[in-house]
Design a protein around this motif. Structure first.
Motif, PDB file in Angstrom:
ATOM      1  N   ASN A   1      -0.116  12.018   0.161  1.00  0.00           N
ATOM      2  CA  ASN A   1       1.552  11.072  -0.068  1.00  0.00           C
ATOM      3  C   ASN A   1       1.992  11.092  -1.422  1.00  0.00           C
ATOM      4  OD1 ASN A   1      -0.070   9.543   2.167  1.00  0.00           O
ATOM      5  ND2 ASN A   1      -1.778   9.470   1.311  1.00  0.00           N
TER       6      ASN A   1
ATOM      7  N   LEU B   1      -2.540   8.676  -6.375  1.00  0.00           N
ATOM      8  CA  LEU B   1      -1.507   9.285  -5.041  1.00  0.00           C
ATOM      9  C   LEU B   1      -0.963  11.150  -5.604  1.00  0.00           C
ATOM     10  CD1 LEU B   1       0.594   6.590  -3.797  1.00  0.00           C
ATOM     11  CD2 LEU B   1      -1.695   7.799  -2.726  1.00  0.00           C
TER      12      LEU B   1
ATOM     13  N   TYR C   1       0.998  -0.914  -0.399  1.00  0.00           N
ATOM     14  CA  TYR C   1      -0.043  -0.135  -0.436  1.00  0.00           C
ATOM     15  C   TYR C   1       1.494   0.799  -0.086  1.00  0.00           C
ATOM     16  CZ  TYR C   1      -3.619   3.422   1.479  1.00  0.00           C
ATOM     17  OH  TYR C   1      -4.878   4.132   1.947  1.00  0.00           O
ATOM     18  N   THR C   2       0.643   2.719   0.769  1.00  0.00           N
ATOM     19  CA  THR C   2       1.496   3.915   0.532  1.00  0.00           C
ATOM     20  C   THR C   2       2.317   3.637   0.884  1.00  0.00           C
ATOM     21  OG1 THR C   2      -0.549   4.630   0.139  1.00  0.00           O
ATOM     22  CG2 THR C   2       1.052   5.902   1.048  1.00  0.00           C
TER      23      THR C   2
ATOM     24  N   ARG D   1      -4.931  10.406 -11.642  1.00  0.00           N
ATOM     25  CA  ARG D   1      -3.993  11.205 -10.495  1.00  0.00           C
ATOM     26  C   ARG D   1      -3.741  10.043  -9.271  1.00  0.00           C
ATOM     27  NH1 ARG D   1      -5.254  10.211  -5.022  1.00  0.00           N
ATOM     28  NH2 ARG D   1      -6.518  11.636  -4.188  1.00  0.00           N
TER      29      ARG D   1
ATOM     30  N   ASN E   1      -4.610   8.947   7.506  1.00  0.00           N
ATOM     31  CA  ASN E   1      -4.626   7.921   5.804  1.00  0.00           C
ATOM     32  C   ASN E   1      -6.213   7.059   6.727  1.00  0.00           C
ATOM     33  OD1 ASN E   1      -4.878   5.546   4.052  1.00  0.00           O
ATOM     34  ND2 ASN E   1      -2.644   6.780   3.537  1.00  0.00           N
ATOM     35  N   ASN E   2      -7.094   7.008   4.792  1.00  0.00           N
ATOM     36  CA  ASN E   2      -8.187   6.743   4.850  1.00  0.00           C
ATOM     37  C   ASN E   2      -8.653   5.398   4.739  1.00  0.00           C
ATOM     38  OD1 ASN E   2      -7.132   5.639   2.081  1.00  0.00           O
ATOM     39  ND2 ASN E   2      -8.666   7.861   0.977  1.00  0.00           N
TER      40      ASN E   2
ATOM     41  N   LYS F   1      -5.552  -1.652  -2.375  1.00  0.00           N
ATOM     42  CA  LYS F   1      -6.520  -1.361  -1.664  1.00  0.00           C
ATOM     43  C   LYS F   1      -7.150  -1.870  -1.649  1.00  0.00           C
ATOM     44  CE  LYS F   1      -6.222   3.463  -1.339  1.00  0.00           C
ATOM     45  NZ  LYS F   1      -6.399   4.590  -0.541  1.00  0.00           N
TER      46      LYS F   1
ATOM     47  N   ILE G   1      -3.278   0.543  -7.655  1.00  0.00           N
ATOM     48  CA  ILE G   1      -3.746   1.318  -6.563  1.00  0.00           C
ATOM     49  C   ILE G   1      -4.428   0.754  -6.421  1.00  0.00           C
ATOM     50  CG2 ILE G   1      -4.963   3.244  -7.216  1.00  0.00           C
ATOM     51  CD1 ILE G   1      -2.351   3.856  -4.787  1.00  0.00           C
TER      52      ILE G   1
ATOM     53  N   ASP H   1     -13.389   6.870  -2.413  1.00  0.00           N
ATOM     54  CA  ASP H   1     -12.064   6.623  -0.891  1.00  0.00           C
ATOM     55  C   ASP H   1     -11.702   8.097  -0.365  1.00  0.00           C
ATOM     56  OD1 ASP H   1     -11.048   5.833   0.783  1.00  0.00           O
ATOM     57  OD2 ASP H   1      -9.829   5.052  -0.880  1.00  0.00           O
ATOM     58  N   ASP H   2     -11.784   8.647  -1.664  1.00  0.00           N
ATOM     59  CA  ASP H   2     -10.610   9.838  -1.539  1.00  0.00           C
ATOM     60  C   ASP H   2     -11.492  11.187  -1.621  1.00  0.00           C
ATOM     61  OD1 ASP H   2      -8.021   9.495  -2.533  1.00  0.00           O
ATOM     62  OD2 ASP H   2      -9.201   8.801  -4.586  1.00  0.00           O
TER      63      ASP H   2
ATOM     64  N   GLU I   1     -11.307   5.088  -6.922  1.00  0.00           N
ATOM     65  CA  GLU I   1     -10.706   5.516  -6.046  1.00  0.00           C
ATOM     66  C   GLU I   1      -9.876   6.406  -7.385  1.00  0.00           C
ATOM     67  OE1 GLU I   1      -9.506   4.689  -3.164  1.00  0.00           O
ATOM     68  OE2 GLU I   1      -7.976   6.064  -3.094  1.00  0.00           O
ATOM     69  N   ASP I   2      -8.585   6.869  -6.648  1.00  0.00           N
ATOM     70  CA  ASP I   2      -7.755   8.372  -7.653  1.00  0.00           C
ATOM     71  C   ASP I   2      -7.776   8.294  -8.878  1.00  0.00           C
ATOM     72  OD1 ASP I   2      -6.335   8.302  -5.240  1.00  0.00           O
ATOM     73  OD2 ASP I   2      -4.650   7.432  -5.699  1.00  0.00           O
TER      74      ASP I   2
HETATM   75  O1  LIG Z   1      -3.665   5.890  -1.359  1.00  0.00           O
HETATM   76  C1  LIG Z   1      -3.635   6.274   0.233  1.00  0.00           C
HETATM   77  O2  LIG Z   1      -2.599   5.781   0.787  1.00  0.00           O
HETATM   78  C2  LIG Z   1      -4.810   7.715   0.531  1.00  0.00           C
HETATM   79  C3  LIG Z   1      -5.488   7.936  -1.122  1.00  0.00           C
HETATM   80  O3  LIG Z   1      -6.279   7.474  -1.121  1.00  0.00           O
HETATM   81  C4  LIG Z   1      -4.472   9.051  -1.392  1.00  0.00           C
HETATM   82  O4  LIG Z   1      -5.495   9.016  -2.614  1.00  0.00           O
HETATM   83  O5  LIG Z   1      -3.451   9.445  -1.132  1.00  0.00           O
END
Ligand SMILES: O=C(O)C[C@H](O)C(=O)O
Ligand SMILES: NC(=O)c1ccc[n+]([C@@H]2O[C@H](COP(=O)([O-])OP(=O)(O)OC[C@H]3O[C@@H](n4cnc5c(N)ncnc54)[C@H](O)[C@@H]3O)[C@@H](O)[C@H]2O)c1
Ligand SMILES: [Mg+2]
Length: 625
Positions: A466, A200, A145-146, A198, A511-512, A216, A212, A310-311, A287-288
């Motif tokens: 991040n 992170l 993950y991140t 996009r 962090n989410n 997740k 990503i 999520d973001d 996500e993103d």
């Molecule tokens: O992915 C992560 O660590 C958190 C968040 O969803 C992000 O986009 O930064």
């Protein structure tokens, strides 16, 4: 209702507890909310190498001799039968060797090498992979993950080996409804989808962003106990505007500029229709996606599909929990939250999501009327790439408009349109400085120095961008300029800081990840057809409430990641309770809506716990198709 919830003036009659219910039901044996899938054999329709190459069934050297006979595996494996603990020991020794051998300690290439090893394990034995991940979540979350997942996405074209997940591209228009049947699982509970626009704070990574979604979902399995056979990472490839990728001969995605406007929406619409047609009960986490689309798609789908962003929404909940933690850490009652002055750097999907949620939370505490909502607005100052956002801003983004400061008002504060972050901090003297800008180092020495004027007894710094290099500042920088009497949180993990006087400067990870797994699991087990604001709010409150007074006073406002499975269970239970309260819960499997309504708090938690998948090898038995 807890005193905590009361202070927040939350939905009142949340649970009708039927105290005698659990014992009576268990005695009558009338239903079971404990799924006991554990010891039943799993029927397989494969033999030999097909099983070894199938990560869902493969146990590697852990196949017993009788199973090897039954499944035609004899001779295909070394003769020594290993226990799963021995397997893990061997695997960990390999990983550790790599760390020891790295000359200059853990570094990016080292993290990437660890990701490769873990990924190979994921490919060949899912049970063992998740066993490792759950047992060592604090060590390996930063790899799968991140922040490492960011590096993985940047290098994905080179790292790609065995495909994972599904790809829907602009070239598949008109085909998605049938394509979706190429996925082998008849049941999918959770999809994480990205369009890679996009990733992170790393910008447009095109198709490489699938990493990503995979990362997740790893947390969905490890933290929420989602069954890995029922999760699906998805990439919607509508092209990329990343010029480097457009020219890279090794790039795996469509080499054309991104679709936009109606054409773009049509692709995402078709994808949503296809997945919800095949799996009507699936939950889709966006996500993103770049901010431009994140809000629009959320509004488009959130009342008709089981989905969330999520973001926008997960991050908002985590930030609310952190902000309430910051109030508590000052030794103040929560009701003081609406008095906090908050400077937010970044007005994208994450920043605006946080601003909207924080404003609503303040308004609720102030009486939940129009006046309260309006007055809460004045607690925020928003700075983006062009500086302080005011009503004078030309072509202002409609999502940021509600937070644009009135010119007269800021005139009195000695500020103007476009004022720099440093000026804003100096004049406003905020309680909280929160960064979701994706700009590493934005909280420079000068900005942190300006924060010394804060009127707060314990200012809070949230450097939430991040991955690591995009963090607005490091905890060392914050503690060294501002001293130990601050609260610090970052989006990516940093080590605590030794302050040199026997004291520790605590670095929280804001962090989410502390919310999305529980939001997904709670939604699944409640059977709610949508994810309401109330369910998201319940998740955020549960996280805020999770930390004890003692921890919070020490500056620990988020749990350590080693407790992520426990906090996720609680968040899921809170989401279910709220779904029941709002009459949204339609039930899941044998637990129908009526049965759900009868559960008390403890029973809901047991129900969640019993439906969390754990990585254990089932006994396999062969049956011809
Ligand atoms: O992915 C992560 O660590 C958190 C968040 O969803 C992000 O986009 O930064
Ligand atoms: N910690 C978490 O859980 C979490 C969750 C979501 C997003 N994030 C991070 O937040 C960051 C932003 O995500 P997003 O989706 O909002 O991105 P985005 O690109 O939509 O928004 C970035 C915003 O930052 C602003 N900005 C750029 N330069 C700036 C500067 N010098 N000063 C002030 N503002 C500046 C931009 O104008 C824009 O408003 C990313 O790094 C992402 O990883 C963290
Ligand atoms: Mg994200």
């Amino acid at each position: 209702m807890s005193s905590f919830s009361r202070q927040l003036k939350l939905s009142s009659s949340l649970i009708k507890r039927l105290q005698h219910r659990a014992t009576a039901a268990a005695a009558a044996g009338e239903r079971s909310f404990t799924t006991t899938e554990g010891h039943r054999p799993t029927i397989v329709h494969k033999q030999g190498l097909d099983i070894l190459h199938d990560p869902w069934f493969n146990k590697g050297t852990a196949f017993s001799m009788t199973e090897r006979d039954r499944l035609d595996l004899r001779g295909l494996l070394p003769p020594n039968v290993m226990s799963s603990d021995q397997q893990i020991e061997r695997f960990m020794a390999d990983l550790k060797r790599l760390e020891v051998n790295a000359r200059d300690g853990p570094s990016d290439p080292n993290a990437l090498a660890m990701w490769r090893i873990l990924n190979r394990l994921h490919d060949r034995n899912e049970t063992m992979y998740y066993k490792v991940l759950i047992a060592k979540i604090a060590e390996y979350a930063p790899i799968v993950y991140t922040p490492t997942v960011g590096l993985v996405c940047q290098n994905y074209s080179g790292l790609f080996r065995r495909p994972r997940g599904m790809y829907f591209s602009a070239a598949d228009r008109g085909e998605m409804m049938s394509m979706v049947y190429n996925w082998p699982a008849d049941q999918v509970d959770m999809i994480v989808v990205t369009d890679g626009s996009r990733i992170l704070g790393l910008g447009d990574l095109g198709i490489q962003g699938i990493g990503i979604a995979i990362g997740k979902l790893d947390l969905y399995v490890a933290a929420a106990g989602m069954n890995p056979q029922r999760v699906l990472p998805v990439m919607i490839d509508v092209g990329t505007n990343n010029e480097k990728l457009l020219k890279n001969p090794l790039y795996l995605g469509l080499q054309e500029h991104r679709l936009d406007g109606e054409e773009y929406v049509e692709v995402v619409d078709e994808f949503m229709e296809a997945v919800f047609t095949r799996w009507p009960n699936v939950i889709v986490q966006f996500e993103d996606f770049q901010s431009k689309w994140a809000f629009k798609l959320l509004q488009r789908y959130r009342n008709i599909y089981r989905m969330f962003n999520d973001d926008v929404q997960g991050t908002a909940g985590v930030a609310i929990a952190g902000l309430l933690g910051a109030v508590r850490a000052q030794g103040k009652p929560l009701i003081d939250f609406p008095k906090m002055k908050i400077v937010v750097a970044g007005a994208g999907s994450a920043g605006i999501g946080v601003l909207n949620a924080a404003r609503k939370t303040m308004a609720r505490m102030l009486g939940n009327n129009e006046y309260a909502f309006e007055s809460a607005r004045s607690q925020f100052w928003v700075v983006d790439a062009k500086g302080l956002i005011t009503e004078e801003r030309e072509n202002i983004d409609p999502d940021a408009l509600p937070f644009a400061r009135k010119v007269k008002e800021i005139g009195r504060q000695g500020l103007m349109e476009g004022a720099s972050l440093e000026e804003v901090v100096r004049q406003v003297k905020p309680d909280v400085l929160l960064g979701l800008s994706a700009v590493g180092g934005l909280f420079s020495k000068e900005v942190l120095e300006a924060l010394k004027c804060s009127t707060s007894t314990r200012p809070a710094i949230f450097a939430m961008s991040n991955p690591t290099k995009n963090a607005e500042c490091t905890p060392e920088e914050a503690f060294s300029v501002l001293g130990e009497n601050i609260i610090f949180a970052s989006g990516s993990p940093f080590k605590d800081v030794d302050l040199g006087n026997g004291h520790i400067g605590h670095c929280n990870q804001g962090n989410n990840m502390y919310l999305f797994p529980g939001i997904g699991l709670g939604t699944l087990l409640s059977g709610s057809r949508i994810i309401s604001d109330g369910m998201l709010q319940a998740a955020a409150e549960c996280l805020a409430e999770y930390m004890t007074e003692e921890e919070v006073l020490k500056g620990i406002i988020f749990p350590p990641i080693s407790r992520i499975r426990d906090i996720t269970k609680e968040v899921a239970a809170a989401v279910i309770k709220e779904a029941i309260e709002e009459d949204l819960a339609e039930g899941y499997r044998e637990m129908d809506a009526r049965e759900l309504q009868k559960l008390n708090q403890e029973e809901i938690e047991t129900y969640v716990q019993n439906n969390m998948w754990s990585p254990e090898y089932p006994t396999l038995v062969y049956k011809k198709d």
